[in-house]
Design a protein around this motif. Sequence first.
Motif, PDB file in Angstrom:
ATOM      1  N   ALA A 260      12.438   3.160 -21.228  1.00  0.00           N
ATOM      2  CA  ALA A 260      12.655   2.424 -22.478  1.00  0.00           C
ATOM      3  C   ALA A 260      13.720   1.344 -22.274  1.00  0.00           C
ATOM      4  N   ARG A 261      14.791   1.672 -21.550  1.00  0.00           N
ATOM      5  CA  ARG A 261      15.829   0.665 -21.279  1.00  0.00           C
ATOM      6  C   ARG A 261      15.272  -0.465 -20.415  1.00  0.00           C
ATOM      7  N   GLN A 262      14.457  -0.132 -19.430  1.00  0.00           N
ATOM      8  CA  GLN A 262      13.865  -1.177 -18.596  1.00  0.00           C
ATOM      9  C   GLN A 262      12.976  -2.104 -19.423  1.00  0.00           C
ATOM     10  N   LEU A 263      12.208  -1.519 -20.329  1.00  0.00           N
ATOM     11  CA  LEU A 263      11.343  -2.335 -21.181  1.00  0.00           C
ATOM     12  C   LEU A 263      12.159  -3.264 -22.066  1.00  0.00           C
ATOM     13  N   ALA A 264      13.241  -2.742 -22.622  1.00  0.00           N
ATOM     14  CA  ALA A 264      14.083  -3.573 -23.479  1.00  0.00           C
ATOM     15  C   ALA A 264      14.683  -4.722 -22.676  1.00  0.00           C
ATOM     16  N   GLU A 265      15.139  -4.446 -21.459  1.00  0.00           N
ATOM     17  CA  GLU A 265      15.710  -5.497 -20.620  1.00  0.00           C
ATOM     18  C   GLU A 265      14.656  -6.533 -20.236  1.00  0.00           C
TER      19      GLU A 265
ATOM     20  N   LYS B 118      15.888  -3.827 -27.923  1.00  0.00           N
ATOM     21  CA  LYS B 118      16.633  -2.632 -28.294  1.00  0.00           C
ATOM     22  C   LYS B 118      15.832  -1.399 -27.914  1.00  0.00           C
ATOM     23  N   ALA B 119      16.444  -0.484 -27.168  1.00  0.00           N
ATOM     24  CA  ALA B 119      15.810   0.767 -26.785  1.00  0.00           C
ATOM     25  C   ALA B 119      16.449   1.919 -27.557  1.00  0.00           C
ATOM     26  N   PHE B 120      15.620   2.778 -28.124  1.00  0.00           N
ATOM     27  CA  PHE B 120      16.111   3.958 -28.821  1.00  0.00           C
ATOM     28  C   PHE B 120      16.244   5.096 -27.815  1.00  0.00           C
ATOM     29  N   GLN B 121      17.304   5.862 -27.927  1.00  0.00           N
ATOM     30  CA  GLN B 121      17.572   6.919 -26.958  1.00  0.00           C
ATOM     31  C   GLN B 121      17.126   8.263 -27.500  1.00  0.00           C
ATOM     32  N   LEU B 122      16.263   8.920 -26.729  1.00  0.00           N
ATOM     33  CA  LEU B 122      15.865  10.281 -27.055  1.00  0.00           C
ATOM     34  C   LEU B 122      16.810  11.260 -26.369  1.00  0.00           C
ATOM     35  N   GLY B 123      16.798  12.488 -26.837  1.00  0.00           N
ATOM     36  CA  GLY B 123      17.629  13.514 -26.242  1.00  0.00           C
ATOM     37  C   GLY B 123      17.004  14.870 -26.440  1.00  0.00           C
TER      38      GLY B 123
ATOM     39  N   GLN C 179       7.597 -10.594 -26.540  1.00  0.00           N
ATOM     40  CA  GLN C 179       8.205  -9.273 -26.502  1.00  0.00           C
ATOM     41  C   GLN C 179       7.218  -8.232 -27.027  1.00  0.00           C
ATOM     42  N   LEU C 180       7.456  -6.971 -26.702  1.00  0.00           N
ATOM     43  CA  LEU C 180       6.584  -5.879 -27.124  1.00  0.00           C
ATOM     44  C   LEU C 180       7.375  -4.867 -27.939  1.00  0.00           C
ATOM     45  N   THR C 181       6.698  -4.272 -28.917  1.00  0.00           N
ATOM     46  CA  THR C 181       7.238  -3.139 -29.671  1.00  0.00           C
ATOM     47  C   THR C 181       6.505  -1.890 -29.212  1.00  0.00           C
ATOM     48  N   VAL C 182       7.249  -0.886 -28.816  1.00  0.00           N
ATOM     49  CA  VAL C 182       6.665   0.345 -28.283  1.00  0.00           C
ATOM     50  C   VAL C 182       7.048   1.507 -29.193  1.00  0.00           C
ATOM     51  N   THR C 183       6.038   2.238 -29.657  1.00  0.00           N
ATOM     52  CA  THR C 183       6.272   3.411 -30.501  1.00  0.00           C
ATOM     53  C   THR C 183       5.493   4.594 -29.924  1.00  0.00           C
ATOM     54  N   PHE C 184       5.765   5.782 -30.440  1.00  0.00           N
ATOM     55  CA  PHE C 184       5.015   6.974 -30.023  1.00  0.00           C
ATOM     56  C   PHE C 184       4.786   7.847 -31.247  1.00  0.00           C
TER      57      PHE C 184
ATOM     58  N   TYR D  55      16.017  12.219 -31.588  1.00  0.00           N
ATOM     59  CA  TYR D  55      16.779  10.983 -31.386  1.00  0.00           C
ATOM     60  C   TYR D  55      18.262  11.310 -31.252  1.00  0.00           C
ATOM     61  N   MET D  56      18.908  10.605 -30.353  1.00  0.00           N
ATOM     62  CA  MET D  56      20.361  10.700 -30.232  1.00  0.00           C
ATOM     63  C   MET D  56      20.975   9.678 -31.181  1.00  0.00           C
ATOM     64  N   ASN D  57      21.801  10.157 -32.083  1.00  0.00           N
ATOM     65  CA  ASN D  57      22.447   9.282 -33.057  1.00  0.00           C
ATOM     66  C   ASN D  57      23.934   9.181 -32.744  1.00  0.00           C
ATOM     67  N   ASN D  58      24.455   8.016 -32.909  1.00  0.00           N
ATOM     68  CA  ASN D  58      25.890   7.831 -32.685  1.00  0.00           C
ATOM     69  C   ASN D  58      26.655   8.169 -33.961  1.00  0.00           C
ATOM     70  N   PRO D  59      27.807   8.801 -33.837  1.00  0.00           N
ATOM     71  CA  PRO D  59      28.406   9.283 -32.578  1.00  0.00           C
ATOM     72  C   PRO D  59      28.040  10.740 -32.328  1.00  0.00           C
ATOM     73  N   GLY D  60      27.283  11.003 -31.297  1.00  0.00           N
ATOM     74  CA  GLY D  60      27.007  12.368 -30.855  1.00  0.00           C
ATOM     75  C   GLY D  60      26.063  13.158 -31.722  1.00  0.00           C
ATOM     76  N   GLY D  61      25.347  12.517 -32.642  1.00  0.00           N
ATOM     77  CA  GLY D  61      24.427  13.246 -33.498  1.00  0.00           C
ATOM     78  C   GLY D  61      23.076  13.442 -32.841  1.00  0.00           C
ATOM     79  N   PHE D  62      22.276  14.316 -33.425  1.00  0.00           N
ATOM     80  CA  PHE D  62      20.947  14.600 -32.891  1.00  0.00           C
ATOM     81  C   PHE D  62      20.006  14.863 -34.055  1.00  0.00           C
ATOM     82  N   SER D  63      18.874  14.113 -34.098  1.00  0.00           N
ATOM     83  CA  SER D  63      17.863  14.301 -35.139  1.00  0.00           C
ATOM     84  C   SER D  63      16.609  14.865 -34.497  1.00  0.00           C
ATOM     85  N   GLU D  64      16.352  16.129 -34.767  1.00  0.00           N
ATOM     86  CA  GLU D  64      15.222  16.819 -34.139  1.00  0.00           C
ATOM     87  C   GLU D  64      13.894  16.271 -34.644  1.00  0.00           C
TER      88      GLU D  64
END
Length: 651
Positions: free
Chosen positions: A172-177, A237-242, A221-226, A257-266
């Motif tokens: 995801a980071r590579q795609l955003a870059e 912008k890349a969204f970070q999973l965890g 540019q491309l938008t990628v979803t799942f 999803y990893m939410n800042n600061p340190g949150g997690f949304s299952e």
Amino acid sequence: MSLLSIGRSGLLAAQVGLATTGNNITNAGVAGYNRQVAIQGDTPTLDQGFGYVGTGTEVTSVRRYYDNFLATQLRNAQSNQASLDVYSKQISQIDNLLADPTAGLSPALQDFFNGVQDATSNPASDASRQAMISSAQSLAGRLQGLSARLGEISDGVNGQITDNVTAINSYARQLAELNHTIAGLASDNKAPNDLLDQRDQVLTELNKLVKTQVLPGENNQLTVTFGTGQPLVLGDKAFQLGTSSASNEPGRVTVGYMNNPGGFSELPDSVITGGQLGGLLEFRNGPMDHAQNALGQVAAALAVSFNAQHVLGQDKNGDAGTPFFGPINAFVGANSKNSPVSSANVTAVVTDAAALTASDYSVDYDGTNFNVTRKSDGKVTQINPFPQTEPQVIDGVSYSITGTPVTKDNFLVRPTFEAAAQFKVLVSDPKKVALATPVATAAPTANAGNAKITPGTVDASYLTPGNALTAPLTLSFDQASGTLSGFPADKDVTVTVNGTATVYPAGTPVPYTDGAAISFGGISFNISGTPADLDTFTVGPNVSGVGDSRNGALLAGLQSKNIMNNGSATYQVSYAQMVNYVGAKASEAQIGGIAADAAVAQATNSQQSVSGVNLDEEAANLLRYQQAYQASGKVMQVASQLFDTLLSLGN
């Protein structure tokens, strides 16, 4: 424009064509490379009075041969292939484990009941009793070993899920870059083809991990979803999973999803499909959970039903039987999101083998009541009353809820998930094996009639305080009234004839019927034949039961008795059904994998027919551009000679 300029433009165009063709040839084996071709156009013509004369050629673009439909089709096929491949590899482990003719459960079950039968045949032998205990311990070891191996597979799945999420984040980071770089380089007439190829290859690798949907955006540019539209890449912008432990099951990894600061949304597992991650989750939520629960169901049913019969027996010391196997406590996971002020606590114990299912359950408090939802079909049973006055049994599991709950409190209950791991033998002393029945009957030889009484049996109600016999009863037949008397004055008597039961109040004479089944206080027996007046029959405690194996016969009979699934399956049949289920799923995965391989091959051929490099075609292009280059050079040579001739005429 002069003839020299025309030749020069042709020469430059041929150079670009040669360079593009050479680039195709050298990158033919590079994954994700799409064939390129130099597109030429003529330059503006000039009016010479007699007509328009061309001024040469130019390369308008270097086109990348790419079909988005075919590329998407190939990515989807590869995503499905990766999902089936990892699913098949995982399920084959369980299939091989459970179906093993020597290491599976069936041989251990058979050996155990062989031990029970041997002890039943030799109830006075401590050696036979010890052999029965040893076979039970071997069975416990086999169940615990199978459970441990399934746990290892589950832990491996957790690790692979974590690794896949890490890789997804990297892609995801590579795609955003790449989106950012491409947006800065792209224009209406120019496209950074190599970067576009790199981005498509990253998308291909990403789809092998999870199936995505790709939408075009601004500036190439491309938008990628799942899943159902969950974003992964939006522009640059890349969204970070965890990963994290499940909210109500610490040993289970979930994705979110990893939410800042340190949150997690299952995220629900259902939104993640395709690719290795989707295959892992499908395997875990399907065959993995089913195998663990179904194996535990067999273990729990065996422990509960065997204990229920064993406690109705009498051991070699003359004492009442005790539980042979340990209790089966359901796994109960309190949701980590429950209110911190809630003091609610749920415990659940398996008590009924027949009603027990392999399903998981959700226990939820709605502000007034606790509701138990069976996850396999959504059936809801209310805990009533609440607060409880006694435990409530639902699907063979006894629920006890204490404390003060808060609305939306949630608990996950898995009745059989840990049952195989909990399975253990409590009896270690051979003399404590309860093979005898605690009651004995007799018809004295002095009786004048030919009536006989069967050996007595007891059921669970015999364990009710006050029902166990402490002294013999003498039943006497009165020929004049055709009745039996002598039954306990405080117990009703039930007489069953041809399936029809009649209850006679305590203290009243009981009519005699040849062959009728008679029961009171949990004791049952039959009297058949023709008794004479004042013939007697005794029913009392078993005081010499060392050689008695009536309860042992009932214990051995459990092997062939339809105990499980509401009385429709034996232990072996239930286990076989689980093995067949896993085997069928493994076979489906193998067949699906073959079909997926064919789909990928077909999609690859279709995509490569448009975007792939054909070396024969490129070799022909090399010759064509070489000839064009030479011809353009000849034009320039002729132009130079003509110019020299013109100069010589001037001299």
